[in-house]
Design an enzyme around this catalytic site. Structure first.
Site, short mmCIF file in Angstrom:
data_model
loop_
_atom_site.label_atom_id
_atom_site.label_comp_id
_atom_site.label_asym_id
_atom_site.label_seq_id
_atom_site.Cartn_x
_atom_site.Cartn_y
_atom_site.Cartn_z
N ARG A 174 0.78 -1.32 -0.33
CA ARG A 174 -0.08 0.01 0.28
C ARG A 174 1.28 0.90 0.08
NH1 ARG A 174 -3.67 -2.10 -1.75
NH2 ARG A 174 -5.62 -2.99 -1.41
N GLU B 86 -3.73 8.31 -3.99
CA GLU B 86 -3.80 7.77 -6.15
C GLU B 86 -5.16 8.16 -6.28
OE1 GLU B 86 -4.02 3.19 -5.33
OE2 GLU B 86 -2.08 3.06 -4.55
N HIS C 36 -1.60 0.57 -9.47
CA HIS C 36 -1.90 -0.22 -9.03
C HIS C 36 -2.53 -1.42 -9.46
CE1 HIS C 36 -3.97 -0.67 -4.25
NE2 HIS C 36 -3.43 -1.97 -4.93
P1 NAD Z 1 -1.18 -11.56 4.23
O1 NAD Z 1 -1.83 -10.89 5.71
O2 NAD Z 1 -1.27 -12.42 4.95
O3 NAD Z 1 0.56 -11.25 4.28
C1 NAD Z 1 0.97 -9.40 5.09
C2 NAD Z 1 2.38 -10.18 6.07
O4 NAD Z 1 2.84 -9.06 7.26
C3 NAD Z 1 1.67 -10.84 7.61
O5 NAD Z 1 2.52 -11.97 7.54
C4 NAD Z 1 1.76 -10.31 8.43
O6 NAD Z 1 2.25 -10.91 9.51
C5 NAD Z 1 2.97 -9.13 7.94
N1 NAD Z 1 3.58 -7.64 8.70
C6 NAD Z 1 2.71 -6.80 9.87
N2 NAD Z 1 2.75 -5.59 9.68
C7 NAD Z 1 4.44 -6.19 9.75
C8 NAD Z 1 5.72 -5.19 9.92
N3 NAD Z 1 5.01 -3.80 10.74
N4 NAD Z 1 6.50 -5.07 8.82
C9 NAD Z 1 7.25 -6.65 7.74
N5 NAD Z 1 5.87 -7.06 8.09
C10 NAD Z 1 4.73 -7.66 8.75
O7 NAD Z 1 -1.27 -10.50 3.35
P2 NAD Z 1 -1.41 -10.91 1.81
O8 NAD Z 1 -2.18 -11.19 1.11
O9 NAD Z 1 0.09 -10.67 1.76
O10 NAD Z 1 -1.42 -9.01 1.57
C11 NAD Z 1 -0.44 -8.32 1.51
C12 NAD Z 1 -0.91 -6.76 1.40
O11 NAD Z 1 -0.91 -6.32 0.27
C13 NAD Z 1 -2.32 -6.48 1.54
O12 NAD Z 1 -2.88 -6.15 2.45
C14 NAD Z 1 -2.71 -5.54 0.65
O13 NAD Z 1 -2.57 -3.69 1.33
C15 NAD Z 1 -1.62 -5.60 -0.68
N6 NAD Z 1 -1.89 -5.78 -1.41
C16 NAD Z 1 -1.74 -5.00 -2.81
C17 NAD Z 1 -2.15 -5.16 -4.23
C18 NAD Z 1 -2.27 -4.74 -5.49
O14 NAD Z 1 -2.26 -4.76 -6.56
N7 NAD Z 1 -0.68 -3.69 -5.53
C19 NAD Z 1 -2.49 -6.83 -4.20
C20 NAD Z 1 -2.72 -7.56 -3.27
C21 NAD Z 1 -2.16 -7.46 -1.87
#
Ligand code: NAD
Length: 366
Positions: free
Chosen positions: A265, A294, A316
């Site tokens: 994000r 965005e 995005h």
């Molecule tokens: P997820 O919840 O499976 O994984 C996120 C991980 O980040 C978790 O393991 C959590 O413990 C870890 N985390 C939390 N705080 C942290 C910190 N301070 N430092 C390091 N790690 C930390 O989520 P996911 O399915 O892997 O998705 C991750 C993120 O990707 C989503 O929340 C979303 O915002 C973003 N995303 C973006 C797009 C895009 O189109 N660009 C698409 C999908 C997801």
């Protein structure tokens, strides 16, 4: 009475028809821009049962108050839900759903391609050809890129997408540093190390490579690529908030030859600091799919022409592949999973036990 659903955005007929064919009354906001909040409030107040949202809609107490007694579910088409106020949803006991998993591979592969695009200067190369500035073949003119194969990548956040990115980086013979303060998946990391060992033993990769969990600082100091896969967590929402996790101080920890890749994000990165870091060459470059605001404003320092050769900007788009976005199959597509999450709540699947519904996020409220 048929269920009434308002979608703030068109998520495609294949998925929406699943609702229509079951007799739901579905109203879709027709514009490609998001509706104003006042319109969402008006629709919710008119007595809809379900609201389909995107990350562009701010869903909070005002919306839940307007829907009091009638609104039963908010179904978000995204895995991230930082636009939904979880505490407010819990206070009003409104379950909200998301579309985790089905976008994991698409997002991870996009992050992987972004890494190659910025390091190997794909954009600069194509621009050269298109602008008729391609001179004779030369060993190093007009520019060279940096290899990805055999380098070290830091994976910040080893959740679903981080782990999928790791799997792809193995194929590039990369060393992998992992950082996640909330959950360390040692079983997966152990399996990846076995895979790396086997690739080396079988002669598939020349160098022995390793994968390990390290501190955030060690990850930043040692990596050639830093790929970010965390949720946006504001102070107060987590012991380890991610808002501006990348700022002047942390960007300065990275190697001057390193690249930052962000598909998580936008607000996870302080963009003013990042533009400065790239311009003043504290780091080699960045590839970004998400932004603090965005669409990216015209005035953003990330648009500075002086850094355009080492700053890749995308709209995005990481989950933007046909099947991932639109498949009506909840096991394959975001649209399908979004609609299924809504159906589960409204049709009281899982014996009506919201805490058992797989796509509901705020199970703690039930
Ligand atoms: P997820 O919840 O499976 O994984 C996120 C991980 O980040 C978790 O393991 C959590 O413990 C870890 N985390 C939390 N705080 C942290 C910190 N301070 N430092 C390091 N790690 C930390 O989520 P996911 O399915 O892997 O998705 C991750 C993120 O990707 C989503 O929340 C979303 O915002 C973003 N995303 C973006 C797009 C895009 O189109 N660009 C698409 C999908 C997801």
């Amino acid at each position: 009475m048929p269920f009434r659903v308002f979608a703030t955005c068109d998520i495609g007929d294949p998925a929406l028809n699943r609702l229509r064919e079951s007799g739901y009354q579905v109203e879709v906001y027709p514009q490609s821009d998001p509706p104003p909040k006042a319109l969402i409030i008006e629709k919710v107040a008119s007595g809809i049962d379900g609201l389909i949202t995107t990350l562009r809609d701010a869903i909070d107490g005002e919306i839940f108050e307007a829907g009091k007694g009638k609104l039963k579910v908010v179904a978000q088409i995204a895995v991230g839900f930082d636009n939904i106020n979880r505490a407010d949803a819990n206070r009003y006991k409104i379950p909200f759903t998301h579309t985790a998993d089905v976008l994991t591979e698409a997002t991870a592969e996009f992050a992987f391609f972004m890494m190659g695009a910025v390091a190997r200067k794909l954009w600069s190369s194509e621009k050269l050809v298109r602008e008729h500035r391609w001179g004779a073949w030369h060993p190093f003119l007009p520019f060279l890129g940096d290899e990805v194969t055999g380098k070290t990548v830091a994976i910040i956040g080893t959740g679903r997408i981080g782990l999928a990115m790791i799997k792809k980086c193995v194929a590039m013979d990369m060393n992998i540093l992992c950082y996640d303060p909330a959950y360390e998946n040692h079983k997966y990391i152990g399996s990846i190390q076995k895979l790396m060992d086997m690739r080396h033993q079988l002669g598939i990769q020349r160098q022995q490579t390793t994968i390990k969990y390290v501190s955030f600082e060690a990850a930043l100091r040692e990596a050639d690529f830093v790929s970010v896969h965390v949720p946006l967590l504001r102070p107060g929402e987590s012991e380890n908030p991610t808002l501006h996790l990348f700022n002047e101080k942390t960007l300065r920890m990275m190697k001057p030859s390193a690249y930052l890749i962000n598909t998580s994000r936008g607000p996870v990165v302080d963009e003013i600091a990042l533009a400065k870091a790239v311009k003043q060459r504290w780091i080699a470059g960045a590839a970004l799919d998400v932004f603090e605001k965005e669409p990216l404003p015209a005035s953003s320092p990330l648009r500075d022409p002086e850094i355009e050769d080492r700053c890749r900007l995308f709209h995005h788009f990481a989950s933007g592949a046909v099947q991932t976005r639109l498949s009506p199959d909840p096991g394959l597509g975001m649209a399908g999973r979004c609609v299924q999450g809504l159906i589960d709540v409204l049709e009281k699947n899982y014996g009506g036990d919201i805490s058992k519904m797989p796509y509901v996020v705020n199970k703690e409220a039930f």
